[in-house]
Design an enzyme around this catalytic site. Structure first.
Site, PDB file in Angstrom:
ATOM      1  N   ARG A 177       0.874  -1.188   0.000  1.00 48.72           N
ATOM      2  CA  ARG A 177       0.000   0.000   0.000  1.00 48.72           C
ATOM      3  C   ARG A 177       0.906   1.231   0.000  1.00 48.72           C
ATOM      4  NH1 ARG A 177      -5.611   0.539   2.630  1.00 48.72           N
ATOM      5  NH2 ARG A 177      -5.898   1.333   0.504  1.00 48.72           N
ATOM      6  N   ASP A 204      -2.875   9.124   6.973  1.00 51.40           N
ATOM      7  CA  ASP A 204      -2.013   8.092   6.406  1.00 51.40           C
ATOM      8  C   ASP A 204      -0.604   8.609   6.160  1.00 51.40           C
ATOM      9  OD1 ASP A 204      -4.930   7.204   5.571  1.00 51.40           O
ATOM     10  OD2 ASP A 204      -3.644   5.434   5.620  1.00 51.40           O
ATOM     11  N   ASN A 246      -5.174  11.231   3.640  1.00 50.78           N
ATOM     12  CA  ASN A 246      -6.036  10.370   4.447  1.00 50.78           C
ATOM     13  C   ASN A 246      -7.098   9.784   3.515  1.00 50.78           C
ATOM     14  OD1 ASN A 246      -6.743   9.319   7.095  1.00 50.78           O
ATOM     15  ND2 ASN A 246      -8.573  10.585   6.974  1.00 50.78           N
ATOM     16  N   LYS A 247      -7.930   8.927   4.062  1.00 48.75           N
ATOM     17  CA  LYS A 247      -8.952   8.229   3.277  1.00 48.75           C
ATOM     18  C   LYS A 247      -9.714   9.204   2.379  1.00 48.75           C
ATOM     19  CE  LYS A 247      -9.477   4.726   3.178  1.00 48.75           C
ATOM     20  NZ  LYS A 247      -8.745   3.984   2.106  1.00 48.75           N
TER      21      LYS A 247
END
Lengths: 347, 347
Positions: free
Chosen positions: A87, A236, A246-247
Site C-alpha cells: 500500500r 495516512d 487520508n482516506k
C-alpha cells in the site's frame, strides 16, 4: 483482543472485510500472506498495517533459509521492499519496516541468524506494544479538545481496528467518553469501502457511544446547520508542511468544516509524519479496483448498469490551511506546521 | 419515450426505482397514486414531479364526483394541497399545481364541471410539452459554456428521467455532445439513493457519452488534481438571492470546485426560482427514511451493523457565493443574483 497479534509462530489478524457480519481471524504463515492481507484490506488502518508489516518481517526472518546474517539481512530487505509496495500512500508501513531493518542492521555484527530471527520478533512486538501506548497518549491529549455535548463528525475507521488497540481519532472520542463527556458521533459511511458504516459503527456499539451513520456527502449539511461541533479523522501521511493524506473524502469534509468555522483535527502518531516530503502533492495516491465503487447492491440488485466504469482513488490530500491541529502522542501541533512539526519531533 | 405521459385516461410513468435493472412503467389511476409515486420516488427530479403533479390534478378532476364548478374547484384545491406535501423541498411541484389552479380559476365562470375536466388535462399537457421545449433551450444556452475536451463532474440525475424529456444539467451535456464537443463525465454516484450510478450512468450509456462513476467524496480529489474543468447540477429551489437547494451533496461538491477555481453551474428552469424566499435558510429540507442510508449491501451482505441508526436529509443548500452561473431557458444568470434573477424573470 488486538487487531494484529503473534501466536504460535504466526501472525493472527481480525478479518476486517467480514465485519460487522462476523468476527473472524485469519492466520499469516509467511510474509507473502501479510502482503496479501494488506493489499486486500483484511487489515487496514495506517498504524495497524505498520504493525502487521513489522510482524511480516519477523515471518520473513523465520521463513528465510539463510545460513549467514548477511544473507538473512538481504532476504529481509527484499521482503521489506515487497511489503512496502503493498500500500503506497500510508507512511507508517514504510516507517515500521525501516525501523525493523535499522534495528536489525545495528545488531548484525557478531550475532547468529537465529538470534536475528528472535530479535526481529522482539522488535515487531515492541512496535505493537508501543502502538497501544501511543494511542492511549493521543487519546489523553485529544480528549482535552472535546467539549461535553459535542457532536463529532468522524471519517473512515480510526478505532481499535485501525491500530493495534485503542484507536487514533476514535481513541480520542473513546477517551472523552470514558471521562464522562457526552458525545454523539455522526459516522461518515466512507465510500467506497464503507469503513465507517461497517467498522466505526460496530466499534461505537461495543463502546456504548451514541452515533448515527450518514453518507459522506451529508456532512456539509450538518456542519452548515450547526449540528456538529468538531471534525476528527486519522492520517495516512503528513508532509513537512502539514498537508495530510487520508482516506478519500477527507478533503471535502475538511473544506465543509472550515467553511462553517468548525475545528478540524487529525489524530495520528509521530510515525505518520514524513519530513522527507515537502508537501502533499508528492504523496503517491493509490487507485484501487473500480469494483469497490460499482459493486454495492440495493435489495440484492447491483446499482450500476452493466458495462459502466469507475474511478477509485483511495486517498486524497487535505491542504494544511484546512487543519486546525494535529494530535500526536507528544501533544497537539498547531500552525505553522512547517515549524511546529519539526519542533514536536524533537521533543 | 417521456418520463411521464398521459395515456388511456391514466398517467403513465417510468418506474425509476427499477432502473437500471429493468425499464418498467407504472400507471396512476388517481391523484393519490401520483402522491404515492412522488413520495416513494417512482418519479423524481424537480421538473418531472412538477409535470406528474399537474397530471395528478387532471386525475383529481376526472375522479371528482362534483356536480358544480365550485365544488369541483374545491376538490382540486384539496388534491393540490395533498400533492404539494408529497415532497416539500422542490418548488416546481408547487409551481405546477399553482399554475394549474390559477388557470382553472381564471376559467371558472360560465363553464361546466366537464369542461373543467377537459381543460385541466389540456393545461397539464401544456406544462409537460413546455417542459421539453424549456429543456432544449437550457441545453442550447448551457452548451456554450462547455469546451471541447472538458471533463464534467455531475451530481444526481438531471437527465431525461428528471424532467419530461431531454434534461437540465445533463441536457446541457447532451447538447454539447450533439454539437460534436468531446466531453467526459465523472458521475457522482449520489448517495444515498444513487441516482447518479443508477440513472445518470444508464442515460449516458444510451447517449454514447463517455463517463466513469465516482463516489461523491472523490470529487474533491479530481478537482484538486486538475482532472475536471466544470461542475454541473440541477436545482430543486433557487431563492431570491441565488442560494440553491439541490440533492444532498451539492454543497460539498460546489465547495470543492470553488476551492480549485473550477466553475459551478446550476441548470434549472425559471419555475425553480422562488422569489418569495429571501435566502436558502428558509427552504424546508426533507429528511427521509434512514433505511435509504443503511440498506445497501456488498456481496449480498448488509453493510451497517444491526441496530445502527442513520440520518437522511435529502437536500442541502449551496450558498450563492459558490455558484458561477445559473442556466435557465431564458439565458444564463450571473451574480449578483439578487438583481439578475429578477431581471431574467422579467424577460
Amino acid at each position: 483482543m488486538r487487531t494484529v497479534f503473534w501466536e504460535d509462530n504466526t501472525l493472527k489478524m481480525i478479518d476486517q472485510r467480514r465485519l460487522p457480519g462476523s468476527l473472524e481471524m485469519i492466520t499469516c504463515w509467511t510474509y507473502g500472506d501479510v502482503e496479501q492481507a494488506i493489499k486486500n484490506m483484511t487489515v487496514r488502518g495506517a498504524p495497524a498495517i505498520g504493525a502487521a508489516a513489522a510482524f511480516g518481517l519477523a515471518l520473513a526472518a523465520q521463513g528465510s533459509e539463510a545460513r549467514t546474517t548477511l544473507q538473512l539481512f538481504s532476504d529481509l530487505e527484499t521482503a521489506a521492499m515487497l511489503l512496502k509496495a503493498s500500500r503506497p500512500t500510508a507512511v507508517n508501513l514504510a516507517w515500521a519496516l525501516d525501523r525493523m531493518l535499522q534495528a536489525i542492521r545495528d545488531k548484525l555484527e557478531g550475532i547468529t541468524p537465529e538470534e536475528i530471527r528472535v530479535f526481529a520478533l522482539q522488535e515487531a512486538q515492541s512496535i505493537a506494544n508501543e502502538d497501544v501506548e501511543i494511542n492511549k497518549r493521543m487519546g489523553q491529549h485529544g480528549a482535552a479538545l472535546i467539549d461535553d455535548g459535542d457532536t463529532i463528525i468522524h471519517h473512515c475507521n480510526t478505532g481499535a481496528l485501525a491500530v493495534v488497540d485503542w484507536g487514533t481519532a476514535l481513541g480520542v472520542i473513546r477517551t472523552a467518553h470514558d471521562q464522562g463527556k457526552h458525545v454523539h458521533v455522526l459516522v461518515d459511511e466512507t465510500r467506497p469501502r464503507l469503513q465507517g458504516a461497517r467498522l466505526t459503527a460496530w466499534e461505537l456499539q461495543q463502546y456504548g457511544i451514541p452515533f448515527e451513520i450518514i453518507s459522506d456527502n451529508m456532512a456539509g449539511y450538518f456542519l452548515h446547520t450547526g449540528q456538529a461541533q468538531k471534525v476528527l479523522f486519522g492520517a495516512d501521511r503528513i508532509t513537512a508542511n502539514g498537508d495530510i493524506a487520508n482516506k478519500i473524502g477527507t478533503y471535502m469534509l475538511a473544506l465543509a468544516a472550515r467553511d462553517n468555522g468548525v475545528p478540524v483535527y487529525s489524530v495520528a502518531p509521530i510515525s505518520t509524519i514524513d519530513l522527507s516530503m515537502a508537501d502533499g502533492s508528492l504523496i503517491p495516491i493509490e487507485e484501487r479496483d473500480p469494483d469497490e465503487v460499482l459493486g454495492i447492491q440495493f435489495h440484492g440488485e447491483r446499482i450500476a448498469p452493466q458495462g459502466a466504469g469507475a474511478r477509485n482513488p483511495a486517498f486524497d490530500v487535505t491542504p494544511n490551511r484546512l487543519i486546525t491541529g494535529i494530535v500526536t502522542e507528544k501533544g497537539i501541533v498547531y500552525p505553522p506546521f512547517i515549524d511546529n512539526l519539526i519542533e514536536i519531533m524533537r521533543k
